[in-house]
Design an enzyme around this catalytic site. Structure first.
Site, mmCIF file in Angstrom:
data_model
loop_
_atom_site.group_PDB
_atom_site.id
_atom_site.type_symbol
_atom_site.label_atom_id
_atom_site.label_comp_id
_atom_site.label_asym_id
_atom_site.label_seq_id
_atom_site.Cartn_x
_atom_site.Cartn_y
_atom_site.Cartn_z
ATOM 1 N N ASP A 1 -0.093 -1.974 -2.069
ATOM 2 C CA ASP A 1 0.581 -2.311 -0.264
ATOM 3 C C ASP A 1 -0.088 -2.085 0.359
ATOM 4 O OD1 ASP A 1 2.993 -1.724 1.319
ATOM 5 O OD2 ASP A 1 1.770 -0.483 -0.205
ATOM 6 N N THR B 1 0.478 8.501 -5.266
ATOM 7 C CA THR B 1 0.776 8.309 -4.093
ATOM 8 C C THR B 1 0.475 9.324 -3.393
ATOM 9 O OG1 THR B 1 2.928 8.446 -2.492
ATOM 10 C CG2 THR B 1 2.994 9.827 -4.560
ATOM 11 N N GLY B 2 -0.383 8.948 -2.371
ATOM 12 C CA GLY B 2 -0.932 10.349 -0.737
ATOM 13 C C GLY B 2 0.069 10.798 -0.681
ATOM 14 N N PHE C 1 3.388 22.128 9.726
ATOM 15 C CA PHE C 1 3.462 21.902 7.607
ATOM 16 C C PHE C 1 2.272 21.465 7.250
ATOM 17 C CE2 PHE C 1 4.615 19.738 4.674
ATOM 18 C CZ PHE C 1 5.430 20.076 3.840
ATOM 19 N N ASP D 1 1.750 2.527 -6.751
ATOM 20 C CA ASP D 1 2.277 3.151 -5.567
ATOM 21 C C ASP D 1 3.695 3.758 -5.006
ATOM 22 O OD1 ASP D 1 1.421 4.434 -2.791
ATOM 23 O OD2 ASP D 1 1.367 2.544 -2.106
#
Length: 1101
Positions: free
Chosen positions: A840, A732-733, A598, A455
Site C-alpha cells: 500500500d 516488511t521494513g 532504541f 507488505d
C-alpha cells in the site's frame, strides 16, 4: 549526547586535509569503518547497509560499494562523492543530473518502434503480418486482401491507442511533479552589509522542482513534499529539530525526527546564504537508512563572539538529511540540495516497469508455433502427394495461406475482448467496491497465483496501535479495567488524601487493608510515571490548538496516549526537559540527563531523568523481554506472562527502573564520556559502561501489551488463501519482534507451528548451518532479517530460494524496497510459478512492478502503490474474491475460449485439406470471399464469445471450497493434452463433414459448398452448446440469433447457395445425417467421461 564532538572534529578535519591532497578516499573510508570485516563487505555487491535508526552519537557508518553513476574529473573512477561549497560555481553544478522526474515509457521517436516490437515479438502476430504481406504478391493472392489486413490492423490500433493513452497519463503526472514550485534563497546584493531577520525573505525566488540544482538552499513549509535529497540546515523550531513523514519512502506511517546542522541552527535564515562553508556527501547509494557526510565551516560568521580559528568539521548522518519524496510534517525548514534527479534515494529505489505478459498469452503463443508447424507439414504433404509437379514451391505457399485460418487472428480479438469483459465484471462487483483494473491484459493471471508476497504495515495491519494490557506481577489490568488503573493513579497522586485522613480511627484490620491498597496505588504510579517518561515522543500542537503525539515508533505513541487517557499527560518535551500533568492538574517536571536510543541490536531504550522537585535521579529502561529478562531482578512471572501476551499477538515491552545516587551517576558520567571519545570500538565501550553501571539488578515495574489492529477479515482471508494452495510471504521494513507478533496474530503461522528466527548472520558457515537446519524442518515458519537475507542471497542464492519456497510461510523483516523486488523476481525465476505482490505504500512500488500480478491497496500511505499496480483494491480481504472467483473464472473461460477458437479455425482447414486431396491436390479455395469472412465473424462470433460468461460453480461454492482454485494452478485447463484433444476433435469433424458431403454429392460443386458449409455452421453451434456448463440468457439468444441470421443470409448469397436446392427435402435429410455423424459421437464421449471421471467442481453440485 554531544560528548564525542571534539575528537570527531579533529579526525574529520584531518581527513578533509587528506581528501584535498588526493588521499582522502582512504582516510575517509577508515574513519567510517569500525570493523575491517564489515568494510570488506560481507554483504557483497549489493548496495545494502544495515537498516537501523542511527544513534545520535553513531557517526560511524560503513561505506559500501556503490554503482557508478557518472565520472567526476578529479576522483578515481566509480566515485560520485561530492564536496559542494555554499554558492557553488556553475561548472560544478553542471556535473550533476537535473532534478527531473520521468516515468514515461516512450518518447516521440521510440513509441512506434517499441510498440511494434512488443507486438511482433509474438510469433502469433508476426505470422499474420507475413500472411497479410504475401497477399500483395499476385501469384499467392487468395480471396479479398482486406480479410487478411483488417483484423491485424484492428488489433494493432487498439493496442497502440491504449499504450499512447497510458503514457500520456504518465506524462501528465510527471509534468505536475516537475512543475511544483519551491522557494530558493538567493545571495543578497553586494552592498547589503547588514542583514536583518525580515531581510531573509527579500532574497527568495520561486522555481519549479525541475530547475533545482545541487547547492541550492531551499525553504520548505509545513506539508510540502521534499523535492530532492537535502541536508537540513535550519528549522523553525528553536531546538533545531523537525518531523518528516516518510510513508512514500519506507512504508512506515509514523513521523521521523530529523536534526538540523547545529552550526547553522544558531544563525538567522538570511545569514545562511553568506556562510563560508562546504558540505561533503558520499556517493549516492540505494540504502535509505545510511548517509555519510561532513559539514565544514571555514570561517564562522563575524560578530558571533567566536574565538575558533580555522575550519570546524562536524559529521553528518542520516539524522541530518531529508530524502526526496518525504513530507515536512510541522514547521518550516531550510535545506541544502546534495542529490538531484536520478541520484536521489527515492528514484534509485524505484525500478522501471516492464510490460507484463500473462502466462496464458505465452502458452497460446507456443500453441501457435505448433499450429504453424502443422500447417507447414500439411502443405508439404499435399504437394508431395501430387509429386512436386509444376511450380511446387508456389503451391506450398498457396496452401500455407489457404490454411492460415488454422491460426486465427480472431483469437487475439476474442481474447482481448474477453479480458475487457472480465475487467468490467471485476470493477462492477458490489462486494469488492472501488476495485480498479489498471492492466487489463492480466485478469487470467489472477487464477494461477501460487505465491503471495504481502507488505505488513497498512496492508495486513491498520497501523493503529492500542495499549491493551498492563501486567504488574501480582495484578493484571485488561483493556476493560483501565478505569481501575486511573482510580489507583488518582489515589496515588493525592486525590484521595483527605479520605485517608478521615479513616485514621479505623480498626487495625481495616488499616492493613488500606495500607495494601495504598501500596498497590503507589506501584501503579511508579509504572505509569515511568511509561510517561521513558520514550522518544514529542507533543506537537496543531493549528486548531489540539495536541498530537509524534514519535518514530507507533508503540511509544500508543503507550503515551494511554497514560494520557488514565490521567497522566505528557505536555512538554524537548531534548533536556519533560513536563507531565498529574490527574489533579498540577505539573511535575523532569530534566533529561541521558538518552540511550532504541537500536535493533540492543532491543531496548533507556533514559536517565532527574525529578526537579526532589532532585532524585532515576534510570528508566523499557525493551524486549529477551534482553530485559537478564537485566531485571529475579522474578517468577515475566517469562510466562510475556509468552501469554505474545500468543494473543500483542507487542510486549518490559518496564524497569533503577534509582541512582548522585555519586554513582557522576562516576558513570565520567566513564561514559571517556568511552565516547575513543576512536577504536567506541560503540562497544559505551555499551559496556552502561551495562556495568546501570543495566543490572533493575526493579521490574511491569509489562505492557500493545495491539496493532489488523485490517478487517485478515485472518479468514489468509486462511482461505492458504487452503487454496497459495504460499504466503510477508516482507516488511519493520522490526523482527513486531513482524513475529503480526505473523502470529494474523494466523499466518499455524497455532503450534515452530517459528525459526535467522538474524545477524555474518559468515558463510553460519548461513550454511541455518540452511541445513531448515532443510530438515520444512514445516516451520521462517523469520529472517534483511541483512541475513542479503547474505543468503549473495552466498547461497539457489539453495536458499529452493528451501524457502518449500516453507509454508516466510517473514522477511527490515527489507529495503529493492530487496522486496529482488525476492519477487527470484521466486519467479526459480519456481517459474506466478507471483502476486500486494502493498500500500511508495516503498512497495518496486515489488508490485516486479511481480507477475501487482495489487495495490489505496491506504493511509497515499495512492502511489495503487497507481503503480495492475489491480487496485481498498482492502486486503478483497483479495479472496479477486483471486478465488474472478481470477478462477477468467482463466477457465479464456482457456476454453482460446481452444474453441483454435478448433473453429482447424476444422475449416481440415475440410480444405480433404477437399484439395480429393481434387488432385490443387491449391484451390473451398470457401471464398464472404463465406470465409462470415464464418469467423457473423456466423460463429457471438455464440463462441458467449463462453466468457460460462461458469462451472456459483460464487458461494468457489469461496467455500478454495481447493478448487488449487486445481487450476497446475495449468490443466489449457495444456498440450487438452490442445491435442481438440486437434483430434477438429480432425474427426472436419474429415467427417467433408468426406460425407462428397459421398452424398459427387456431381455438383455448388451443392457440396452449400451443404458442407451449412453442416459446419450447425456443428459449431452444437459444439458451443456442449461446452457450456451453466447457461446464461445471452448464450441462448446468441445461438438462436446466429442460426436465424444464417438462414436469412442464404437467400442473399445466390453465388454460394442454390436456393431451390436448399429448401428441398433432400437437403434437409442429408444435412441431418452429416450433423449427426459429426456431433453425436462427441456428445456420447462427453457423457461417458462425465460419469467415469467427473470434474472436481461437478462433485459439489
Amino acid at each position: 549526547m554531544p560528548l564525542n564532538t571534539s575528537i570527531t572534529i579533529a579526525s574529520s578535519s584531518s581527513s578533509r586535509h587528506n581528501f584535498r591532497s588526493g588521499k582522502g578516499k582512504r582516510v575517509r573510508k577508515d574513519r567510517y569503518v569500525d570493523d575491517p570485516e564489515e568494510e570488506a563487505g560481507l554483504l557483497g555487491r549489493e548496495e545494502y547497509a544495515e537498516e537501523f535508526e542511527v544513534e545520535e552519537d553513531a557517526g560511524p557508518t560503513p561505506r559500501l560499494p556503490t554503482p557508478m553513476l557518472h565520472k567526476t574529473p578529479r576522483s578515481p573512477p566509480k566515485d560520485t562523492s561530492r564536496t559542494i561549497p555554499f554558492r557553488p560555481p556553475e561548472k560544478l553544478r553542471s556535473r550533476f543530473p537535473p532534478n527531473i522526474v520521468r516515468n514515461q515509457k516512450y518518447n516521440a521517436f521510440t513509441f512506434l518502434p517499441i510498440v511494434f516490437y512488443e507486438q511482433f515479438k509474438f510469433f502469433f502476430n508476426l505470422y499474420f503480418l507475413l500472411v497479410a504481406l504475401s497477399q500483395f504478391i499476385p501469384a499467392l493472392k487468395i480471396g479479398y486482401i482486406v480479410t487478411y489486413i483488417a483484423p491485424l490492423a484492428f488489433v494493432l490500433f487498439v493496442t497502440m491507442g491504449k499504450e499512447a493513452y497510458d503514457d500520456y497519463k504518465r506524462h501528465l503526472r510527471d509534468r505536475e511533479a516537475n512543475s511544483q514550485k519551491y522557494l530558493i534563497l538567493e545571495p543578497p546584493m553586494e552592498d547589503s552589509s547588514v542583514l536583518s531577520r525580515e531581510d531573509a525573505y527579500l532574497h527568495t525566488r520561486s522555481v519549479p522542482s525541475s530547475s533545482l540544482r545541487v547547492g541550492d538552499l531551499i525553504h520548505l513549509e509545513k506539508n510540502q513534499r521534499v523535492p530532492a535529497d537535502l541536508v537540513l540546515l535550519r528549522t523553525s523550531d528553536a531546538s533545531g529539530t523537525c518531523f518528516i513523514r516518510t510513508d512514500q519512502l519506507d512504508g512506515e506511517t509514523d513521523w521521523k525526527l530529523r536534526v538540523a546542522v547545529p552550526e547553522c541552527q544558531k544563525l538567522e535564515e538570511a545569514a545562511l546564504i553568506r556562510l563560508d562553508a562546504e558540505i561533503y556527501a558520499d556517493s549516492p547509494i540505494k540504502d535509505i537508512h545510511s548517509f555519510v557526510g561532513t559539514f565544514t565551516l571555514h570561517h564562522p560568521p563575524p560578530g558571533r563572539g567566536s574565538d575558533e580559528v580555522g575550519p570546524s568539521v562536524s559529521p553528518l548522518t542520516v539524522e541530518n538529511v531529508l530524502w526526496a519524496n518525504t513530507v515536512l510534517a510541522a514547521g518550516s525548514a531550510v535545506g541544502f540540495v546534495v542529490y538531484t534527479g536520478p541520484e536521489t534515494r527515492a528514484v534509485m529505489n524505484t525500478s522501471h516497469p516492464e510490460t507484463k505478459v500473462g502466462l496464458l498469452d505465452l502458452e497460446i503463443n507456443n500453441l501457435a508455433k505448433i499450429l504453424c508447424a502443422v500447417t507447414f507439414a500439411l502443405s508439404i504433404v499435399l504437394v508431395a502427394l501430387n509429386g512436386f509437379r509444376g511450380p511446387w514451391y508456389i503451391y506450398v505457399f498457396r496452401f500455407l495461406i489457404l490454411f492460415s485460418s488454422i491460426i486465427p487472428i480472431s483469437l487475439r480479438v476474442n481474447l482481448d475482448m474477453g479480458k475487457t469483459v472480465y475487467a468490467q465484471q471485476i470493477m462492477n462487483d458490489n462486494e469488492i467496491p472501488n476495485t480498479i483494473v489498471r492492466t487489463s491484459t492480466l485478469p487470467e493471471e489472477l487464477g494461477r497465483i501460487e505465491y503471495l508476497l504481502s507488505d505488513k504495515t497498512g496492508t495486513l495491519t491498520q497501523n493503529e496501535m492500542e495499549m491493551k494490557k498492563l501486567h504488574m506481577g501480582t495484578m493484571s489490568y485488561g483493556f476493560d479495567s483501565m478505569d481501575e488503573v486511573a482510580h489507583q493513579l488518582a489515589v496515588a497522586f493525592g486525590a484521595g488524601e483527605q479520605a485517608h485522613a478521615r479513616q485514621g480511627s479505623l480498626s487495625t484490620g481495616a488499616q492493613m487493608a488500606m495500607r495494601g491498597r495504598r501500596d498497590m496505588s503507589s506501584r501503579v504510579r511508579d509504572v505509569v510515571v515511568s511509561l510517561a517518561l521513558c520514550h522518544n515522543v514529542t507533543p506537537v500542537t496543531n493549528d486548531d490548538g489540539t495536541m498530537t503525539y509524534q514519535a518514530s515508533s507507533p508503540d511509544e505513541v500508543a503507550i503515551v496516549t494511554w497514560t494520557q487517557s488514565i490521567g497522566l499527560t505528557l505536555v512538554f518535551r524537548d531534548r533536556t526537559r519533560i513536563d507531565l500533568q498529574t490527574p489533579s492538574g498540577t505539573r511535575i517536571s523532569f530534566d533529561v540527563l541521558d538518552i540511550f536510543p532504541f537500536t535493533s541490536e540492543s532491543k531496548r531504550m533507556g533514559i536517565v531523568v532527574r525529578d526537579r522537585q526532589t532532585g532524585e535521579i532515576t534510570f528508566l529502561q523499557k525493551g524486549a523481554d529477551v534482553v530485559m529478562a537478564r537485566i531485571v531482578q529475579r522474578n517468577d512471572w515475566l517469562e510466562e506472562e510475556t509468552a501469554n501476551m505474545a500468543r494473543e499477538g500483542l507487542r510486549t515491552l518490559v518496564m524497569a527502573r533503577k534509582r541512582l545516587g548522585p555519586q554513582l551517576y557522576q562516576d558513570f558520567k565520567a566513564r561514559y564520556h571517556e568511552a565516547s571519545v575513543r576512536l577504536e570500538g567506541r560503540n562497544e565501550a559505551m555499551a559496556a559502561v552502561v551495562s556495568e553501571f546501570l543495566e543490572h539488578d533493575m526493579e521490574l515495574l511491569g509489562l505492557t501489551g500493545v495491539e496493532d489492529k489488523l485490517q478487517d477479515d485478515v485472518k479468514s482471508t489468509l486462511e482461505l488463501l492458504r487452503n487454496a494452495g497459495i504460499k504466503i510471504w510477508m516482507l516488511t521494513g519493520d522490526k523482527i519482534e513486531t513482524a513475529r507478533c503480526i505473523a502470529i496474530s494474523t494466523k499466518l503461522v499455524a497455532r503450534n507451528q515452530y517459528i525459526h528466527e535467522i538474524a545477524k548472520l555474518k559468515t558463510s558457515d553460519q548461513v550454511r548451518d541455518q540452511l541445513e537446519f531448515l532443510q530438515s524442518k520444512l514445516d516451520c515458519c521462517l523469520v529472517i532479517d534483511g541483512e541475513s537475507l542479503q547474505l543468503c542471497l549473495n552466498l547461497f542464492k539457489n539453495e536458499f530460494i529452493e528451501i524457502a519456497t518449500k516453507l509454508s510461510a516466510v517473514v522477511a523483516c527490515r527489507c529495503s524496497p529493492t530487496q522486496k523486488a529482488d525476492v519477487a523476481r527470484l521466486i519467479r525465476k526459480h519456481t517459474k510459478k506466478r507471483v502476486c505482490c500486494i502493498g500500500d505504500g511508495g516503498n512497495d512500488v518496486s515489488m508490485i512492478q516486479a511481480a507477475d500480478v501487482g495489487v495495490g491497496i489505496v491506504g493511509k500511505e497515499g495512492k502511489q502503490a495503487s497507481l503503480a499496480a495492475d489491480f487496485s483494491v481498498t482492502q486486503f480481504s478483497h483479495l479472496t474474491k479477486l483471486l478465488l472467483w474472478h481470477g478462477r473464472n477468467s482463466y477457465r473461460r479464456s482457456a476454453k475460449l482460446a481452444q474453441f477458437v483454435i478448433h473453429r479455425g482447424l476444422i475449416i482447414s481440415i475440410m480444405q485439406a480433404v477437399f484439395s486431396a480429393i481434387f488432385y491436390f490443387a491449391p484451390i479455395a473451398l470457401y471464398q470471399g464472404w463465406l470465409m469472412v462470415g464464418y469467423a465473424t457473423v456466423y460463429t462470433m457471438a455464440p463462441v464469445f458467449s463462453l466468457v460468461l460460462d461458469r462451472d460453480v456459483n460464487e458461494d461454492l468457489a469461496l467455500l471450497y478454495p481447493e478448487l482454485y488449487k486445481e487450476l494452478t497446475k495449468g490443466r485447463a489449457l495444456s498440450y493434452k487438452t490442445f491435442f484433444q481438440w486437434l483430434m476433435i477438429s480432425l474427426y469433424q472436419g474429415a467427417a463433414i467433408m468426406i460425407m458431403s462428397l459421398v452424398l454429392f459427387e456431381n455438383e460443386f455448388l451443392h457440396i459448398v452449400s451443404i458442407s458449409f451449412t453442416a459446419l455452421i450447425l456443428n459449431e453451434l452444437i459444439m458451443v452448446a456442449l461446452e457450456i456448463t451453466t447457461w446464461h440468457v445471452y448464450m441462448v439468444v446468441s445461438e438462436i440469433a446466429t442460426l436465424f441470421l444464417y438462414v436469412i443470409s442464404i437467400a442473399f448469397l445466390p453465388e454460394y447457395f442454390d436456393t431451390s436446392f436448399v429448401v428441398s427435402l433432400v437437403f434437409a435429410w442429408k444435412l441431418a445425417v452429416l450433423v449427426t455423424i459429426s456431433a453425436l459421437p462427441l456428445y456420447f464421449i462427453k457423457l461417458i467421461h462425465s460419469r467415469i471421471a467427473p470434474a472436481a467442481s461437478s462433485k459439489l453440485l
